[in-house]
Design a protein around this motif. Structure first.
Motif, PDB file in Angstrom:
ATOM      1  N   THR A  50       0.819  -1.153  -0.033  1.00 50.37           N
ATOM      2  CA  THR A  50       0.052   0.101   0.074  1.00 50.37           C
ATOM      3  C   THR A  50       0.990   1.341  -0.012  1.00 50.37           C
ATOM      4  O   THR A  50       1.694   1.443   0.845  1.00 50.37           O
ATOM      5  CB  THR A  50      -0.995  -0.082   1.267  1.00 50.37           C
ATOM      6  OG1 THR A  50      -0.102   0.016   2.328  1.00 50.37           O
ATOM      7  CG2 THR A  50      -1.813  -1.391   1.288  1.00 50.37           C
ATOM      8  N   VAL A  51       0.551   2.099  -0.899  1.00 52.24           N
ATOM      9  CA  VAL A  51       1.506   3.154  -1.099  1.00 52.24           C
ATOM     10  C   VAL A  51       0.584   4.600  -1.188  1.00 52.24           C
ATOM     11  O   VAL A  51      -0.386   4.548  -1.552  1.00 52.24           O
ATOM     12  CB  VAL A  51       2.183   3.507  -2.379  1.00 52.24           C
ATOM     13  CG1 VAL A  51       3.265   4.464  -2.503  1.00 52.24           C
ATOM     14  CG2 VAL A  51       3.103   2.018  -2.683  1.00 52.24           C
ATOM     15  N   GLN A  52       0.698   5.349  -0.153  1.00 52.77           N
ATOM     16  CA  GLN A  52       0.006   6.728   0.328  1.00 52.77           C
ATOM     17  C   GLN A  52       0.703   7.970   0.130  1.00 52.77           C
ATOM     18  O   GLN A  52       1.751   8.097   0.452  1.00 52.77           O
ATOM     19  CB  GLN A  52      -0.750   6.386   1.742  1.00 52.77           C
ATOM     20  CG  GLN A  52      -1.469   5.035   2.044  1.00 52.77           C
ATOM     21  CD  GLN A  52      -2.199   4.911   3.420  1.00 52.77           C
ATOM     22  OE1 GLN A  52      -1.635   5.658   4.344  1.00 52.77           O
ATOM     23  NE2 GLN A  52      -3.111   4.355   3.451  1.00 52.77           N
ATOM     24  N   THR A  53      -0.266   8.761   0.021  1.00 56.44           N
ATOM     25  CA  THR A  53       0.256  10.323  -0.150  1.00 56.44           C
ATOM     26  C   THR A  53      -0.926  11.110  -0.070  1.00 56.44           C
ATOM     27  O   THR A  53      -1.984  10.854  -0.598  1.00 56.44           O
ATOM     28  CB  THR A  53       1.013  10.528  -1.371  1.00 56.44           C
ATOM     29  OG1 THR A  53       1.381  12.136  -1.277  1.00 56.44           O
ATOM     30  CG2 THR A  53       0.263  10.356  -2.859  1.00 56.44           C
ATOM     31  N   VAL A  54      -0.722  12.154   0.385  1.00 61.62           N
ATOM     32  CA  VAL A  54      -1.782  13.095   0.717  1.00 61.62           C
ATOM     33  C   VAL A  54      -1.356  14.479  -0.118  1.00 61.62           C
ATOM     34  O   VAL A  54      -2.117  15.197  -0.703  1.00 61.62           O
ATOM     35  CB  VAL A  54      -1.874  13.825   2.045  1.00 61.62           C
ATOM     36  CG1 VAL A  54      -3.044  15.069   2.238  1.00 61.62           C
ATOM     37  CG2 VAL A  54      -2.748  12.503   2.812  1.00 61.62           C
ATOM     38  N   LYS A  55      -0.147  14.629  -0.075  1.00 62.55           N
ATOM     39  CA  LYS A  55       0.487  15.996  -0.695  1.00 62.55           C
ATOM     40  C   LYS A  55       0.936  15.885  -2.236  1.00 62.55           C
ATOM     41  O   LYS A  55       0.723  17.046  -2.944  1.00 62.55           O
ATOM     42  CB  LYS A  55       1.687  16.286   0.116  1.00 62.55           C
ATOM     43  CG  LYS A  55       1.621  16.496   1.377  1.00 62.55           C
ATOM     44  CD  LYS A  55       2.927  16.564   2.235  1.00 62.55           C
ATOM     45  CE  LYS A  55       2.763  16.557   3.845  1.00 62.55           C
ATOM     46  NZ  LYS A  55       3.949  16.931   4.424  1.00 62.55           N
ATOM     47  N   TRP A  56       1.033  14.727  -2.822  1.00 63.14           N
ATOM     48  CA  TRP A  56       1.996  14.903  -3.905  1.00 63.14           C
ATOM     49  C   TRP A  56       1.073  14.023  -5.153  1.00 63.14           C
ATOM     50  O   TRP A  56       0.501  13.011  -4.645  1.00 63.14           O
ATOM     51  CB  TRP A  56       3.354  14.273  -3.836  1.00 63.14           C
ATOM     52  CG  TRP A  56       4.201  15.056  -2.877  1.00 63.14           C
ATOM     53  CD1 TRP A  56       4.290  14.819  -1.617  1.00 63.14           C
ATOM     54  CD2 TRP A  56       4.594  16.105  -3.060  1.00 63.14           C
ATOM     55  NE1 TRP A  56       5.054  15.411  -1.085  1.00 63.14           N
ATOM     56  CE2 TRP A  56       5.355  16.741  -1.795  1.00 63.14           C
ATOM     57  CE3 TRP A  56       4.602  17.344  -3.978  1.00 63.14           C
ATOM     58  CZ2 TRP A  56       5.905  17.967  -1.651  1.00 63.14           C
ATOM     59  CZ3 TRP A  56       5.350  18.497  -3.762  1.00 63.14           C
ATOM     60  CH2 TRP A  56       5.911  18.834  -2.790  1.00 63.14           C
ATOM     61  N   ASP A  57       1.309  14.225  -6.451  1.00 60.90           N
ATOM     62  CA  ASP A  57       1.272  13.290  -7.481  1.00 60.90           C
ATOM     63  C   ASP A  57       2.616  12.741  -7.914  1.00 60.90           C
ATOM     64  O   ASP A  57       3.387  13.388  -8.500  1.00 60.90           O
ATOM     65  CB  ASP A  57       0.566  14.086  -8.755  1.00 60.90           C
ATOM     66  CG  ASP A  57       0.113  13.389  -9.944  1.00 60.90           C
ATOM     67  OD1 ASP A  57       0.330  12.215  -9.654  1.00 60.90           O
ATOM     68  OD2 ASP A  57      -0.581  14.023 -10.714  1.00 60.90           O
ATOM     69  N   VAL A  58       2.744  11.360  -7.873  1.00 60.21           N
ATOM     70  CA  VAL A  58       3.942  10.824  -7.730  1.00 60.21           C
ATOM     71  C   VAL A  58       3.707   9.454  -8.769  1.00 60.21           C
ATOM     72  O   VAL A  58       2.816   8.875  -8.632  1.00 60.21           O
ATOM     73  CB  VAL A  58       4.443  10.337  -6.416  1.00 60.21           C
ATOM     74  CG1 VAL A  58       5.833   9.834  -6.514  1.00 60.21           C
ATOM     75  CG2 VAL A  58       4.252  11.263  -5.228  1.00 60.21           C
ATOM     76  N   THR A  59       4.846   9.654  -9.617  1.00 60.77           N
ATOM     77  CA  THR A  59       4.881   8.243 -10.394  1.00 60.77           C
ATOM     78  C   THR A  59       6.272   7.753 -10.100  1.00 60.77           C
ATOM     79  O   THR A  59       7.085   8.513  -9.822  1.00 60.77           O
ATOM     80  CB  THR A  59       5.078   8.540 -12.027  1.00 60.77           C
ATOM     81  OG1 THR A  59       6.314   9.635 -12.302  1.00 60.77           O
ATOM     82  CG2 THR A  59       3.892   9.285 -12.424  1.00 60.77           C
ATOM     83  N   TYR A  60       6.375   6.461  -9.992  1.00 64.46           N
ATOM     84  CA  TYR A  60       7.449   5.640  -9.166  1.00 64.46           C
ATOM     85  C   TYR A  60       7.507   4.236 -10.021  1.00 64.46           C
ATOM     86  O   TYR A  60       6.399   3.657 -10.135  1.00 64.46           O
ATOM     87  CB  TYR A  60       7.405   5.835  -7.747  1.00 64.46           C
ATOM     88  CG  TYR A  60       6.171   5.330  -7.269  1.00 64.46           C
ATOM     89  CD1 TYR A  60       5.739   3.864  -6.680  1.00 64.46           C
ATOM     90  CD2 TYR A  60       5.001   5.975  -7.317  1.00 64.46           C
ATOM     91  CE1 TYR A  60       4.809   3.522  -6.301  1.00 64.46           C
ATOM     92  CE2 TYR A  60       3.506   5.601  -6.621  1.00 64.46           C
ATOM     93  CZ  TYR A  60       3.675   4.219  -6.360  1.00 64.46           C
ATOM     94  OH  TYR A  60       2.281   3.792  -5.823  1.00 64.46           O
ATOM     95  N   ASP A  61       8.678   3.691  -9.635  1.00 62.74           N
ATOM     96  CA  ASP A  61       9.162   2.214  -9.525  1.00 62.74           C
ATOM     97  C   ASP A  61       9.505   1.638  -8.151  1.00 62.74           C
ATOM     98  O   ASP A  61       9.357   2.447  -7.384  1.00 62.74           O
ATOM     99  CB  ASP A  61      10.133   1.857 -10.455  1.00 62.74           C
ATOM    100  CG  ASP A  61      10.080   2.418 -12.196  1.00 62.74           C
ATOM    101  OD1 ASP A  61       8.823   2.539 -12.472  1.00 62.74           O
ATOM    102  OD2 ASP A  61      10.961   2.827 -12.699  1.00 62.74           O
TER     103      ASP A  61
END
Length: 303
Positions: free
Chosen positions: A220-231
């Protein structure tokens, strides 16, 4: 013919295959034919068979270092499955534009059907992914760490539709969570029932995968602040040697989007009968991540 007058005649006859036949003529009936072409051919075939047999024995019963050196594919075979069912995963998505008309309400099945037609949705607040790994080396593959490799990280833009549905959790073998709002996200114990992230996962666990063995990671990967693309990057040790293996969401990176400062509309549970409709943004965020909205950590860390 007297012995002293006996003569020996040798004649070489070349065939179409380039072989050499040697005929030796002595006494009557004493004729010997030697075909060197077929002798060489059979000798080569026998030698090749011995090499193959020896190689097979050495591969299956020999040094695992050699087998790993010629092994095909990465150390871990990886399958990624991102859950799309509204029932089985966290329900927070971003859609460009407006999702429903003003005053319109949709039942659960209607909302699910509408979502299935939209391929432009982006996970908001939380991405839940099942990553299945299978050992692909003769030596055991020790997973010593997992990290997020960020491709892009920007603030979410305003507009579009926020769709929320309360989290239902997920049952997986290993539960690992990342908080992308941390300065350096680290893998943490993910307590989905308690909806909080705990201590760094590899402080208390180790993962070893033997050849043919299958292990499931529920991320589970969470964020409130950012729009993130990642590997995702797996740190691995194989027979004392360190290597890194990159995991993507198929041919694309993973993507998790935080909450925008404003939306064209927010859609969520509208009434007790389970229908969906337009609701205030504050109510939508409160249902997903509390007030104030943060990634919840059982052990607080600097953000």
């Amino acid at each position: 013919m007297p012995d002293q007058d006996r003569r020996e005649v040798r004649q070489e006859v070349r065939s179409g295959r380039g072989s050499v036949n040697t005929l030796a003529a002595g006494d009557v009936g004493d004729v010997h034919v030697t075909n060197n072409y077929y002798r060489v051919k059979w000798a080569g075939a026998i030698a090749s068979a011995m090499v193959v047999a020896f190689g097979a024995v050495y591969y299956f019963a020999g040094d695992p270092d050699v087998r790993d050196a010629v092994a095909d594919g990465p150390p871990l075979r990886v399958t990624v499955q991102t859950k799309d069912s509204m029932v089985n995963r966290n329900g927070a998505w971003f859609f460009p534009g407006r999702l429903v008309r003003a005053g319109q309400t949709l039942g659960f099945d209607q909302m699910a059907a509408l979502m299935s037609k939209r391929t432009d949705r982006v996970d908001t607040y939380e991405t839940t992914t099942l990553v299945t790994v299978e050992g692909n080396r003769s030596h055991t593959v020790d997973v010593t760490g997992i990290r997020v490799k960020v491709r892009s990280k920007v603030a979410p833009t305003a507009g579009g539709t926020l769709l929320v549905y309360p989290s239902q959790g997920e049952d997986t073998n290993i539960k690992v969570g990342f908080n992308l709002d941390e300065q350096v996200p680290v893998p943490r114990n993910a307590d989905l029932e308690g909806e909080a992230y705990g201590r760094p996962y590899f402080d208390d666990h180790s993962v070893s995968v033997k050849k043919g063995e299958v292990v499931n990671f529920g991320f589970t990967v969470q964020t409130v602040k950012w729009d993130v693309t990642y590997d995702l990057e797996f740190d691995e040790v194989i027979n004392g040697k360190h290597t890194t293996q990159t995991v993507t969401n198929g041919s694309r990176p993973f993507r998790t989007r935080g909450f925008a400062p404003a939306y064209d509309q927010a859609v969520g549970p509208y009434s007790r009968d389970g229908s969906f409709g337009v609701i205030p943004r504050a109510r939508a965020l409160g249902e997903m991540c509390g007030e104030p909205c943060t990634v919840r950590l059982a052990v607080r860390t600097a953000e």
